[in-house]
Design a protein around this motif. Structure first.
Motif, short mmCIF file in Angstrom:
data_model
loop_
_atom_site.label_atom_id
_atom_site.label_comp_id
_atom_site.label_asym_id
_atom_site.label_seq_id
_atom_site.Cartn_x
_atom_site.Cartn_y
_atom_site.Cartn_z
N LYS A 1 -7.86 10.86 12.65
CA LYS A 1 -7.08 9.87 11.60
C LYS A 1 -8.04 9.69 10.69
O LYS A 1 -9.19 9.12 11.00
N LYS B 1 -9.06 7.36 7.25
CA LYS B 1 -8.51 6.22 6.47
C LYS B 1 -8.91 6.29 4.96
O LYS B 1 -9.85 6.88 4.57
N GLY C 1 -7.04 0.32 1.38
CA GLY C 1 -7.04 -0.90 2.27
C GLY C 1 -8.06 -1.94 1.92
O GLY C 1 -8.50 -2.01 0.80
N TRP D 1 -11.50 -2.46 9.15
CA TRP D 1 -11.12 -1.87 7.94
C TRP D 1 -9.37 -1.65 7.76
O TRP D 1 -8.96 -0.97 8.80
N THR E 1 -4.99 0.31 5.51
CA THR E 1 -5.14 1.56 4.91
C THR E 1 -4.24 2.54 4.82
O THR E 1 -3.13 2.37 5.33
N GLN E 2 -4.09 3.48 3.97
CA GLN E 2 -3.35 4.70 3.84
C GLN E 2 -3.93 5.69 4.88
O GLN E 2 -5.05 6.38 4.54
N ASP E 3 -3.46 6.02 5.92
CA ASP E 3 -4.00 7.08 6.91
C ASP E 3 -3.43 8.48 6.74
O ASP E 3 -2.17 8.66 6.12
N SER F 1 -15.18 12.41 7.46
CA SER F 1 -14.75 11.70 8.59
C SER F 1 -14.12 12.23 9.81
O SER F 1 -14.35 12.17 11.07
#
Length: 857
Positions: free
Chosen positions: A205, A207, A210, A222, A225-227, A308
């Motif tokens: 996932k 992120k 946010g 954090w 968020t838009q994941d 990430s």
């Protein structure tokens, strides 16, 4: 018959086993391949021979070859897991892999038996190979270098993961219409990809957006968020005949199942699907820019998405790896830098520095000091350019919107770093400004190169001259502060693809004289130097080149309708179209040759076929204009009765890896003519050298080291050297000083202005001429005279076939240094603290898979 065709897999010779490696000793290898092929055709693709297309046949064979990899793939990871080896994560936004089938068969040693099996069924292996789409997930040199490195890391037995993005559309397909470039989508996945395996279980996932919550005494959060989900697709990367199979893991963006669920509940189905597509657009297309920074929000999303997902994946694997039979979760990060290395391929993955800090602190609970100690000891940064327009600087406002937690961390990294700078260099505020990661320009921005340097234990350039420029100019302040971090790692190419695969006749000829050890140890090519005066061997070199030229001539006739003279000099410049690479200098020389023929049609003239290939970034106006100019020159010259067959021009449309495999073995002359101090290294220059083309070039990039290896008398060196370029610019460069005293140059520029080459639109190339006359940033006018004189020398040498062949042989024999194996060995020993080896892992037939050993892919 080619080397790969003459040496079937040693596994097949030693034991009669099935293609999967788990059959009985009495199985016949060719029959096994045919059985597996038919099984995939019937049961995987659900086709019979009468309904199957060539694409179906290709897919069936590719899946058959992939079966052959499977046991080795599992065994390799059992070996890594059992021995708890250190693992390299090679982070790159680009992997320019090209086609996979032939390269895989060669590395496994099964090309001959596969070809025989297909032939016995009335099928053509060559036709099937041509069905495969190029995996063009890169713009040029940087992405192709990453692909070569993957091959070398597997061949050297290093536990390596290539981490990249699975773009739905790779580098655009170039179409030439009326001499101009048009871009079409590269639908490389339109027929599927038989090599990849999706690994849903390792989805990560990522992120975005946010806000950040700081609660004293608690971990930073954090939130809101838009994941986006990162789904991994694995493609095997086999080493050369050592049973090692590594992987390149490419991430594809997917929206989570809960994405915009409220819109579904409200009946707003279209809105929900639309927003879902916005998330998945992250991996839709490769940005088609080369040596050009474009600060788009989607590009920043791509960079963070790659970093990430890859770092989370590496940490997951680290935590589940432990020597012994049973899975034992690691709880301590004390050994992290001893078990993992993150190599940042340029600044695109520089966000690895703050992201690793975030994961170690926010997710794993480490304190800042411990996390930082791990981060800079694990990360290393490769710089690929000195061009200012290529250096990434991201606006703080954009980062604050998309990656607020990472911006917090970057600010604190910079704060601590500037304290260190101030202690080291007191009372030097200007140095603080120059070295700051966060630049206080009118638009506040993050300098990604500075972030990568501060957060890495090693920083390297990719050729000696380039690394010196980094230390002396571009990163001078950082070199003064961290002299021990800066290294040089001259680039290299894989000899498997760039000789064994693309030039089998030459590979055979070399092997007949010195054996096949050169395939893994390219420095053995120096043994060929004893044959420099052997006329019989030189004639064989000439014959191989002639055969390759005929193949390319056939391709040109078939695809472009141009008939070229195979006895002419095949003069080739193939690379991205960019002003610093100076394709315009090549065009000016073409104009000079045309004018000489027109002025005196009966004068002696050494026939020449000039080929130009490469893509221009869609928004790069001047690069596109250069393509148009070359094609207009081709239209005029190729139809001029006075010129006849003495001079031909061919633009190699949609230049890519597969086309390079045809062009490079056929080239006589390799154009490497960038302004000294602008090309970081180049790898095309090495490919041409290895295949016996002579180089006309400046002392720039790796050309310098090529000249050291073979001697300048075996190249055509011209033009200003780096210190002369710097001196000329310092004193004040005036292009007119070089134009007015050169009649041929003056005439060529006048013809560009007066519409000689564009009668239908006389002003079309006036901006090119004006740019050269009044600006000429890359000093074409200063180098023009020396370039033309060097080209005249090329003509004279070409007319002495044995002298030319002798130089070709010395180029080939001096190529050993430029193997990617040598480059990777230096990375391993001097940056990653690892020891490469050429050990062969037992084949599945020799030692069964161990079901009790965990395999964490």
């Amino acid at each position: 018959m080619a080397l790969a065709e003459r040496t079937p897999s040693t596994d097949f010779k030693r034991k009669q086993i099935s293609i999967t490696g788990i059959g009985t000793k009495d199985d016949n290898e060719e029959e096994s391949i045919k059985q597996q092929f038919n099984r995939h055709l019937h049961f995987t693709l659900v086709k019979d021979r009468s309904s199957a297309s060539n694409i179906d046949f290709f897919n069936a064979l590719a899946l058959t070859v992939r079966d052959y990899l499977s046991g080795r793939w599992l065994r390799t990871y059992q070996h890594y897991y059992r021995n708890d080896v250190k693992r390299i994560s090679y982070l790159s936004l680009e992997f320019y892999m090209g086609r996979t089938l032939k390269n895989t068969m060669i590395n496994l040693g099964i090309k001959d038996v596969c070809e025989s099996a297909m032939s016995s069924m009335g099928l053509s292996l060559n036709v099937m190979e041509d069905m495969e789409e190029d995996a063009g997930l890169g713009n040029g040199g940087l992405g192709r270098l990453a692909a070569c490195f993957l091959d070398s890391m597997a061949t050297l037995g290093l536990a390596a993961y290539g981490y990249g993005i699975r773009y739905d559309y790779g580098i655009f397909a170039q179409k030439i219409k009326d001499g101009q470039q048009y871009e079409e989508p590269d639908q490389w996945l339109k027929n599927g990809n038989p090599w990849e395996i999706v690994r849903h279980e390792y989805t990560q996932k990522v992120k975005f957006g946010g806000r950040v919550i700081h609660n004293k005494g608690e971990r930073v959060q954090w939130v809101d968020t838009q994941d986006v989900l990162a789904v991994p697709y694995d493609t095997p990367v086999p080493g050369y005949k050592n049973n090692v199979v590594n992987v390149v893991r490419l991430w594809s963006a997917r929206a989570p199942n809960s994405f915009s669920l409220e819109f579904f509940n409200d009946g707003e189905y279209i809105k929900a699907v639309f927003d879902r597509n916005l998330a998945e657009n992250i991996t839709r297309v490769l940005y088609p820019n080369d040596n050009m920074f474009e600060g788009k929000a989607l590009r920043l999303k791509q960079e963070y998405f790659l970093v990430s997902a890859s770092l989370q994946d590496a940490i997951r694997r680290y935590k589940s790896s432990q020597p012994g039979v049973f899975v034992c979760k690691r709880k301590s990060f004390e050994e992290f830098h001893n078990k993992l290395a993150f190599q940042l391929n340029d600044t695109h993955p520089a966000l690895a520095v703050p992201e690793l800090m975030r994961l170690l602190m926010d997710e794993e609970g480490l304190q800042w000091e411990q996390a930082w100690n791990i981060t800079y000891r694990t990360c290393a940064y490769t710089n690929h350019t000195v061009l200012p327009e290529a250096l990434e600087r991201w606006p703080v406002e954009l980062m604050e919107s998309l990656l607020p937690r990472l911006l917090d961390i970057i600010y604190y990294i910079n704060h601590l770093f500037l304290i260190e700078v101030k202690q080291r260099f007191p009372n030097d505020d200007d140095r603080l400004r120059r070295m700051s990661i966060v630049e206080e320009t009118p638009q506040k921005q993050v300098n990604m190169a500075h972030l990568a340097i501060v957060g890495s234990h090693a920083v390297n350039g990719v050729a000696k001259i380039h690394s010196e420029i980094l230390k002396r100019q571009v990163f001078k302040d950082f070199y003064e502060m961290f002299p021990g971090r800066f290294q040089n790692k001259t680039n290299g190419i894989t000899p498997r693809r760039w000789l064994l695969l693309c030039n089998p006749e030459l590979a055979d000829l070399i092997t007949e004289r010195i054996g096949d050890g050169w395939v893994k140890h390219l420095d053995q090519l120096k043994k060929l130097k004893v044959y420099v005066d052997d006329e019989g061997f030189l004639q064989k070199i000439i014959s191989v080149k002639e055969n390759n030229k005929r193949k390319l001539a056939d391709y040109i006739q078939k695809n472009y309708g141009v008939q070229v003279n195979c006895n002419s000099i095949f003069d080739v410049q193939v690379k991205r179209i960019h002003e610093y690479k100076r394709q315009l200098l090549n065009c000016l020389h073409v104009i000079v040759m045309l004018n000489r023929i027109k002025r005196n049609p009966g004068a002696p003239f050494t026939p020449r076929t000039v080929m130009l290939g490469g893509k221009a970034a869609p928004g790069y106006h001047m690069a596109k204009k250069i393509i148009k100019l070359f094609n207009n020159l081709a239209k005029k010259i190729n139809n001029d009765i006075d010129v006849g067959g003495r001079l031909k021009l061919v633009f190699l449309e949609n230049y890519r890896v597969t086309l390079a495999e045809i062009v490079i073995p056929a080239a006589d002359l390799s154009e490497q003519i960038s302004t000294a101090g602008t090309e970081a290294s180049g790898t095309g220059n090495m490919k041409f050298m290895l295949n016996g083309a002579l180089t006309i070039g400046t002392l720039d990039g790796a050309n310098v080291e090529m000249a050291e290896e073979m001697g300048e008398d075996n190249m055509f060196i011209f033009g200003l050297k780096l210190h002369e370029v710097e001196a000329l610019r310092k004193q004040g460069y005036n292009p007119s000083d070089f134009i007015t005293c050169n009649e041929e140059l003056s005439l060529a520029l006048e013809q560009l202005k007066d519409g000689t080459f564009c009668p239908e639109s006389p002003g079309m190339f006036q901006d090119i001429a004006n740019n050269l006359i009044h600006h000429d940033h890359y000093l074409l006018m200063a180098d023009f005279k020396a370039y033309v004189e060097s080209q005249d020398k090329v003509n004279a040498f070409y007319n002495d076939p044995y002298r030319w062949a002798r130089m070709c042989l010395l180029n080939i024999a001096s190529s050993g240094k430029f193997s990617a194996d040598r480059t990777i060995e230096e990375y391993a020993r001097e940056i990653w603290n690892m020891t490469p080896n050429y050990d062969v892992i037992p084949a599945p037939s020799e030692q069964p898979l161990a079901p009790s050993i965990g395999v964490d892919m």
